[in-house]
Scaffold this active site. Structure first.
Site, PDB file in Angstrom:
ATOM      1  CD  GLU A 130      70.674 -43.276 -36.792  1.00 41.12           C
ATOM      2  OE1 GLU A 130      69.871 -42.483 -37.313  1.00 41.12           O
ATOM      3  OE2 GLU A 130      70.591 -44.521 -36.894  1.00 41.12           O
ATOM      4  N   GLY A 149      72.926 -43.875 -29.200  1.00 41.83           N
ATOM      5  CA  GLY A 149      72.043 -44.186 -28.086  1.00 41.83           C
ATOM      6  C   GLY A 149      72.823 -44.723 -26.908  1.00 41.83           C
ATOM      7  CB  CYS A 160      59.559 -69.675 -12.527  1.00 38.18           C
ATOM      8  SG  CYS A 160      58.853 -69.182 -10.950  1.00 38.18           S
ATOM      9  CE1 TYR A 214      68.731 -50.264 -27.718  1.00 39.16           C
ATOM     10  CE2 TYR A 214      70.961 -49.631 -27.142  1.00 39.16           C
ATOM     11  CZ  TYR A 214      69.890 -49.580 -28.003  1.00 39.16           C
ATOM     12  OH  TYR A 214      69.972 -48.832 -29.153  1.00 39.16           O
TER      13      TYR A 214
END
Length: 400
Positions: free
Chosen positions: A266, A268, A344, A373
């Protein structure tokens, strides 16, 4: 990198503000073709949707992988748009009763159970619904494991069933008629860069799974080997050696007599990191207390990975001579420069004190390996700046 340059030039020629994610779907297809075709016949690739769940990304990936690994009801719903439920596996800690009911009602392929309590809750739902469910037990092994950026097991983490409790959970699962225990899910390390050490980890998984299957006398049908294959952001030329891993993995399967067990990965980050670019332009350059800063359009509210991992993210600079103003650009050369966004907060940093040959206001910065990500983990609305635009490069056109 050449693939994004024409897009950047077009944006600059149109005086369009440059703050974009650009995804190379052609490169994604080629990568998927290579990794999926090289797997042994009893092994399947699932995509870990958490890395990037943009619809056009999922659509492209769905044509090559066996299915999706998901970790929420929302991700199940996203996956169902591109794959039937029997190609979706549901993992992750803290599954709610509502999520478990949804997964059961939709008929997901397997649920990866994370604790005795979760097993008991799932069983109660199955009894209430008069349904059965195939499961794997996610095990948090004691280790030790090879060096990697992130460790998901071998130390106190929130993931999986502690190895010293696995026997009790197996016995409980086998005593539940509505539960079909098919095997185990392991995901002990993340962002591992050493293909040889990854084989050693898989060997440990095989050993543990076989031992529990034999001890408790149930057929071992399935092992999910997790993801954990890394990306080297510090040296893009030195990546995980997939071909070496696969060849040794195939040999290991024969040596360990695992040919009749269905094996899953699996992945990613390994699938999508390299096909994404976060592209932005230099708004200002200034020196503050002796340190140089380049302020970029956007910020880490759009591309959070560098802050999350506390690294200097790799980038290229596209120089542009055109100046829309009547006064001179700000330019510096051969200076240690920190690249920041518009937020900021002093934590809004993409890369800190990196040596830059030359940079000017109006130049375009291309952060590479931004496909995983990035946008998906970012706090998009902090300070209410406009969101970036998205461009998807295909064989024939650019899709926005």
């Amino acid at each position: 990198m050449r693939i994004v340059q024409p897009v950047i030039e077009q944006l600059k020629a149109q005086s369009h503000p440059v703050c974009h994610y650009i995804y190379d779907l052609v490169g994604l297809e080629h990568h998927l073709q290579h990794i999926t075709s090289s797997l042994p016949s009893n092994c399947q690739m699932y995509y870990a949707m958490k890395a990037n769940s943009e619809r056009k990304i999922l659509d492209t990936i769905s044509q090559y992988v066996e299915g999706f690994e998901v970790a929420s009801q929302g991700e199940i719903a996203k996956g169902l748009a591109f794959k039937p439920a029997n190609h979706i596996i549901f993992g992750g800690p803290g599954k709610t009763d509502e999520e478990l009911r949804y997964a059961v009602s939709e008929g997901v392929q397997r649920i990866h159970v994370e604790s005795m309590h979760e097993l008991q809750r799932l069983n109660a739902i199955l009894e209430d619904e008069d349904k059965t469910q195939h499961i794997l037990l996610r095990v948090n092994l004691a280790g030790p494991f090879p060096n990697a950026t992130l460790h998901m097991a071998g130390r106190p983490t929130q993931f999986g069933i502690s190895e010293d409790e696995v026997d009790d959970v197996i016995e409980a699962a086998l005593a539940m008629p509505k539960i079909h225990l098919d095997g185990f899910h392991f995901h002990s390390i993340s962002n591992n860069l050493d293909s040889n050490l990854h084989v050693d980890v898989v060997k440990l998984y095989f050993k543990k799974a076989k031992a529990w299957s034999e001890k408790h006398r149930f057929p071992l049908k399935h092992i999910n080997l997790g993801g954990g294959i890394g990306v080297n952001y510090a040296d893009l030329t030195n990546q995980f050696e997939w071909d070496n891993f696969v060849e040794r993995f195939k040999t290991l399967i024969v040596e360990q007599e695992m040919e009749d067990v269905t094996l899953n990965f699996e992945c990613g980050r390994f699938i999508v990191a390299h096909i994404g670019y976060y592209v932005t332009e230099v708004l200002d350059i200034k020196k503050v207390h002796g340190a140089w800063y380049a302020i970029l359009r956007g910020g880490t509210q759009q591309f959070r990975l560098p802050v999350s991992w506390q690294h200097n993210h790799p980038f290229d600079i596209y120089r542009y001579k055109d100046n829309p103003y009547s006064f001179e650009k700000v330019s510096i050369s051969r200076q240690d420069t920190t690249l920041v966004g518009q937020l900021c907060t002093p934590k809004d940093v993409f890369a800190r004190e990196v040596q830059i040959d030359a940079i000017s206001t109006g130049d375009v910065i291309v952060f590479k390996y931004a496909g995983a990500y990035g946008w998906s983990i970012s706090h998009h609305d902090f300070l209410s700046h406009p969101h970036p635009e998205f461009i998807y490069l295909t064989q024939t056109k650019e899709d926005e």
